[in-house]
Design a protein around this motif. Structure first.
Motif, PDB file in Angstrom:
ATOM      1  N   LYS A  65     -10.136  -1.480  -4.668  1.00 25.21           N
ATOM      2  CA  LYS A  65      -9.591  -2.093  -3.453  1.00 25.21           C
ATOM      3  C   LYS A  65      -8.234  -1.513  -3.081  1.00 25.21           C
ATOM      4  O   LYS A  65      -7.820  -1.614  -1.913  1.00 25.21           O
ATOM      5  CB  LYS A  65      -9.474  -3.605  -3.652  1.00 25.21           C
ATOM      6  N   ASN A  66      -7.530  -0.942  -4.066  1.00 22.24           N
ATOM      7  CA  ASN A  66      -6.175  -0.430  -3.827  1.00 22.24           C
ATOM      8  C   ASN A  66      -6.054   0.971  -4.423  1.00 22.24           C
ATOM      9  O   ASN A  66      -5.746   1.126  -5.604  1.00 22.24           O
ATOM     10  CB  ASN A  66      -5.133  -1.350  -4.475  1.00 22.24           C
ATOM     11  N   PRO A  87       0.802  -1.229   0.000  1.00 19.14           N
ATOM     12  CA  PRO A  87       0.000   0.000   0.000  1.00 19.14           C
ATOM     13  C   PRO A  87       0.834   1.278   0.000  1.00 19.14           C
ATOM     14  O   PRO A  87       0.300   2.358  -0.256  1.00 19.14           O
ATOM     15  CB  PRO A  87      -0.829  -0.114   1.283  1.00 19.14           C
TER      16      PRO A  87
END
Length: 303
Positions: free
Chosen positions: A98-99, A51
């Protein structure tokens, strides 16, 4: 009073200059990976995503050839040649949702199509540009993509024509807000370099990253050789963000087992590591994406 103001102004300018220099020298946390060219069912969600990196998937490839059993050039009318069953528009949207640190681009050209080479083969500059802008805009919008990568490796035209065609397409796509970034993917070959350096000289300001294919150098490249190659290409593409690279298919260049990450650590300590890219996720499935994890860890380390 006048001299005092002059001295204060000098200090302010000096601080701005130092701040700017530090910003420019700061290493990047950019990680990029080509995906989908080998149709081995790799999916975005298979690839580990740290992340804390800026992560770019690069779909491979969009090619201006027909999708028939005997592909032929289409003069800029691009078609999807990646594994679109596993890397579909809905899957692009899903991985980006999601990212938040993920962007997805498509790469144009590549080495081959069908059983032959994929040539850059425009009928004319104007017609190729018009067709390319139209077809790429359609694909980019359908897949919700963020950028493009130029990876033509074989040419049926001169460097100036290549530079004009690609440069004009980048100009229009960026001006229209269709893409937010662009990269090129040259390697150390006289014909390849003549075409990409012509593009760089005239349209380099539109090119955000240089995905130089360091894995196209001889297998068994040493750390010191890699660093010399990196310096040479930094001079060729002066002012560009040269991205360090290796392949996970064992084809050539400096491999992770032979010191790639040592070389990257040296570049990072000098403020010259602008990112890392890998060819390719398809080949990395077999080792559990070990080097993707290692690359992203190095990019986010505080060393």
């Amino acid at each position: 009073m006048g001299s005092s103001k002059l001295f204060i102004s000098f200090l302010v300018i000096q601080a701005i200059f130092i701040s700017s220099s530090l910003t420019q020298a700061a290493p990047s946390n950019l990680f990029r990976e080509y995906i989908g060219a080998e149709f081995n069912n790799v999916r975005f969600k298979d690839v580990p995503i740290n992340p804390d990196v800026e992560f770019h998937f690069i779909l491979s490839f969009g090619i201006d050839y027909t999708t028939s059993s005997s592909p032929s050039p289409t003069n800029g009318k691009f078609n999807v040649f990646w594994d679109s069953d596993n890397l579909s528009p809905s899957q692009v949207s899903s991985i980006k949702k999601k990212n938040p640190n993920v962007k997805v681009a498509l790469s144009l050209g590549g080495d081959s199509v069908g059983n032959g080479y994929a040539y850059f083969n425009p009928s004319s500059i104007d017609s190729w540009v018009q067709n390319a802008v139209s077809s790429l805009t359609e694909i980019i919008n359908e897949y919700n993509l963020d950028g493009i990568d130029i990876d033509y490796e074989h040419f049926s035209t001169d460097p100036e024509t290549f530079a004009e065609c690609i440069g004009q397409v980048l100009t229009i796509l960026k001006r229209n807000g269709i893409i937010s970034f662009a990269s090129i993917a040259p390697f150390d070959d006289d014909q390849v370099q003549s075409h990409y350096m012509a593009l760089w000289r005239k349209y380099g300001k539109l090119i955000d990253y240089v995905n130089f294919q360091f894995y196209a150098y001889d297998k068994g490249t040493s750390v010191s050789q890699f660093l010399r190659y990196f310096q040479t290409q930094s001079s060729n593409y002066r002012g560009g963000k040269i991205i360090a690279s290796f392949s996970t298919d064992g084809s050539g260049g400096l491999s992770p087992n032979e010191g790639f990450f040592t070389a990257c650590s040296k570049l990072k300590s000098r403020g010259n590591l602008h990112g890392i890219f890998i060819w390719s996720a398809d080949d990395s499935m077999g080792n559990g994406f070990r080097y993707e994890k290692q690359s992203q860890a190095l990019l986010t380390s505080n060393q």
